[in-house]
Design an enzyme around this catalytic site. Structure first.
Site, PDB file in Angstrom:
ATOM      1  N   SER A 234     -18.963  22.079 159.840  1.00  0.00           N
ATOM      2  CA  SER A 234     -19.254  23.016 158.763  1.00  0.00           C
ATOM      3  C   SER A 234     -19.159  24.455 159.239  1.00  0.00           C
ATOM      4  O   SER A 234     -19.290  24.746 160.436  1.00  0.00           O
ATOM      5  CB  SER A 234     -20.654  22.759 158.201  1.00  0.00           C
ATOM      6  OG  SER A 234     -21.642  23.162 159.132  1.00  0.00           O
ATOM      7  N   THR A 235     -18.965  25.363 158.295  1.00  0.00           N
ATOM      8  CA  THR A 235     -18.886  26.780 158.632  1.00  0.00           C
ATOM      9  C   THR A 235     -20.198  27.282 159.221  1.00  0.00           C
ATOM     10  O   THR A 235     -20.204  28.039 160.203  1.00  0.00           O
ATOM     11  CB  THR A 235     -18.517  27.598 157.385  1.00  0.00           C
ATOM     12  OG1 THR A 235     -17.211  27.191 156.933  1.00  0.00           O
ATOM     13  CG2 THR A 235     -18.492  29.086 157.682  1.00  0.00           C
ATOM     14  N   GLY A 238     -20.473  26.106 162.691  1.00  0.00           N
ATOM     15  CA  GLY A 238     -19.491  26.816 163.500  1.00  0.00           C
ATOM     16  C   GLY A 238     -19.967  28.194 163.915  1.00  0.00           C
ATOM     17  O   GLY A 238     -19.695  28.655 165.036  1.00  0.00           O
ATOM     18  N   GLU A 255     -12.544  24.685 163.760  1.00  0.00           N
ATOM     19  CA  GLU A 255     -11.938  24.167 162.518  1.00  0.00           C
ATOM     20  C   GLU A 255     -13.099  23.842 161.607  1.00  0.00           C
ATOM     21  O   GLU A 255     -13.816  22.872 161.822  1.00  0.00           O
ATOM     22  CB  GLU A 255     -11.081  22.940 162.820  1.00  0.00           C
ATOM     23  CG  GLU A 255     -10.179  22.534 161.655  1.00  0.00           C
ATOM     24  CD  GLU A 255     -10.776  21.437 160.792  1.00  0.00           C
ATOM     25  OE1 GLU A 255     -11.354  21.798 159.737  1.00  0.00           O
ATOM     26  OE2 GLU A 255     -10.686  20.270 161.158  1.00  0.00           O
ATOM     27  N   CYS A 289     -11.891  17.024 155.418  1.00  0.00           N
ATOM     28  CA  CYS A 289     -11.968  18.488 155.343  1.00  0.00           C
ATOM     29  C   CYS A 289     -10.808  19.088 154.551  1.00  0.00           C
ATOM     30  O   CYS A 289     -10.977  20.106 153.881  1.00  0.00           O
ATOM     31  CB  CYS A 289     -12.035  19.089 156.749  1.00  0.00           C
ATOM     32  SG  CYS A 289     -10.714  18.557 157.847  1.00  0.00           S
TER      33      CYS A 289
END
Length: 489
Positions: A234-235, A238, A255, A289
């Site tokens: 997940s962002t 990340g 990613e 994703c």
């Protein structure tokens, strides 16, 4: 600890899942954990709960191994990876059974993951990264060299635990680095066994694997002797990885999440396009994703596309057997998150074209019905947030400028697609999409020869392709003149 036995029985039939450290199977007696099978809710076997000492031993072994592995010629490193791919292919069915129990993936998609793993490993070996000659004259030679970084850590998600590791493991090993595999706490089993198998093909310390809980990732990301971290997830997670890596200025490849739009134009065959998009969107119950997650359909064909997609989705079977298209949500944490999105659909009184906002009561695992939401507003959570589940919103559009704005109106930019019979219109729309991967009349096709990256908050750095190989290297520019040459400053 024990040197890993090379027989098939030990690897697949012992029921023991251990860390792989310096070529040995390492257990953590009294410090273990387990997951549950998301399709049955039965307990999976115990796996190690790695400690700081385990991390230090693995990093130390990786440091020593990297110094020797970088000296092995490129073609020999590639040969080792190719033999590894052959061995994985030979044992696919053994791995598939483990993967089903930890991810809940239907057997078709579990096999697909491993066929992709083998294809990726072999595909990376077809790439090369030779020195680049910039200048070669009597007066001077200028060459660019690419040298390995050293110790690389791969922090891998739960949805494709082996495939998404290989995206980074293969180029890391090919370019001469040592790789420490850190699987998701939700899906450690296949990763440990695939790494264990790898000990037949790589020197001790070159390929290792550590199982643990959510504390393990930061221990690796902040370790001063790790040179690079690759993370897929997940962002928000990340960002935390990036913050940890910043303390020692590590290289990173991230990613991260996506919320891929698919734009359907007025000239399409509604039944054909609806089936193709829904097939990808609901594969593995939407836990991909780069699956299409926001579908913008031209108003001229909206009703026909919606009807065709509803009809197709209603035929999809759930479970883990041969005829299943979608399995359960892979873990309880994510199950609760997707249920919360469905509760918002219900409380917001959005129109459910097919499916349900409630979990299935007649199946024991974390199952949700494939669900389509009919023309929700753009600010609905089901549109704004990445679902990563079996829920798909369809929205109408009429003007190109408007649909491009809506498709791009997100913090993510992983993938996007355009569906049209008119090549000029498709290219015109595709060229305006803000995403790292754009498809026309298809979606989610990837190959090792082509760079894979995200725009905006969908990631940093590049995976795959020659540019992906370079991510695992230091760049060194070398200038050389004859001993009696005259320097020019």
């Amino acid at each position: 600890m024990a040197r890993i036995n090379q027989t098939r029985d030990i690897i697949f039939e012992s029921g023991t899942f251990g860390n792989v450290i310096n070529g040995e199977l390492s257990l953590t007696p009294g410090k273990t954990r387990h997951t549950v099978n998301p399709a049955t809710l039965e307990n999976n076997p115990e796996v190690p709960l790695s400690s700081v000492q385990d991390v230090n031993r693995a990093v130390e072994a990786a440091e020593k191994a990297a110094k020797l592995w970088r000296k092995v010629p490129w073609n020999e490193r590639a040969s080792a990876i190719q033999r590894y791919a052959d061995a994985i292919e030979e044992r696919t069915e053994d791995f598939v059974q483990i993967l089903i129990k930890e991810t809940g993936k239907p057997i078709t998609w579990a096999r697909h993951e491993f066929s992709t793993v083998v294809r990726y490993l072999r595909g990376f070996c077809e790439l090369s990264l030779p020195e680049e000659v910039i200048e070669d004259t009597r007066e001077r030679e200028v060459v660019i060299r690419y040298t390995p970084l050293g110790v690389v850590v791969g922090i891998v998600p739960w949805n494709y635990p082996v495939q998404l590791s290989c995206v980074h493991m293969a180029p890391a090993l090919l370019t001469g680095n040592a790789y420490i595999w850190k699987p998701s706490p939700h899906t450690p089993y296949c990763s440990l066994k695939v790494a264990e198998l790898g000990q037949r093909f790589f020197p001790p310390g070159v390929l290792q694997a550590l199982s643990g809980d959510n504390d393990l990732g930061p221990l690796l990301a902040e370790h001063p002797n790790v040179q690079m971290v690759c993370f897929t997830g997940s962002t928000e997670a990340g960002k935390k990885v990036l913050a940890s890596c910043s303390k020692t200025l590590k290289r990173v490849v991230l990613e991260l999440g996506g919320n891929d739009p698919a734009i359907i134009c007025a000239d399409v065959d509604p039944a054909s396009v609806a089936t193709k998009i829904a097939y990808v969107s609901f594969c593995h119950s939407g836990q991909i994703c780069v699956a299409p997650k926001r579908i913008y359909v031209h108003e001229a064909v909206y009703d026909a596309v919606l009807a065709a997609m509803v009809s197709f989705v209603q035929t999809l079977k759930l479970g883990v057997d041969e005829d299943a298209h979608g399995g359960p949500i892979s873990n309880k944490d994510h199950f609760e998150r997707v249920k919360d999105l469905l509760a918002d659909v219900e409380s917001s009184k959005l129109t459910v074209a097919t499916g349900s906002t409630k979990p299935l009561s007649n199946m024991s695992g974390y199952y949700l019905t494939p669900t389509i939401i009919d023309n929700p507003p753009d600010d609905a959570r089901i549109v704004v947030e990445e679902q990563l589940g079996p829920i798909l919103p369809l929205m109408k559009w009429s003007e190109e400028a408007d649909v491009i704005y809506r498709a791009n109106n997100t913090h993510t930019g992983l993938g996007a697609s355009v569906w049209s019979r008119d090549p000029e219109q498709a290219k015109r729309l595709a060229n305006q999409l803000q995403a790292g991967n754009v498809w026309v009349n298809t979606h989610a096709e990837l190959q090792t020869s082509t760079p894979y990256a995200g725009h905006k908050q969908s990631g940093l750095g590049i995976s795959m392709g020659v540019d992906g190989l370079k991510a695992f290297c230091n760049v060194q520019s070398m200038y050389a003149r004859p001993h009696d040459g005259v320097a020019q400053y």
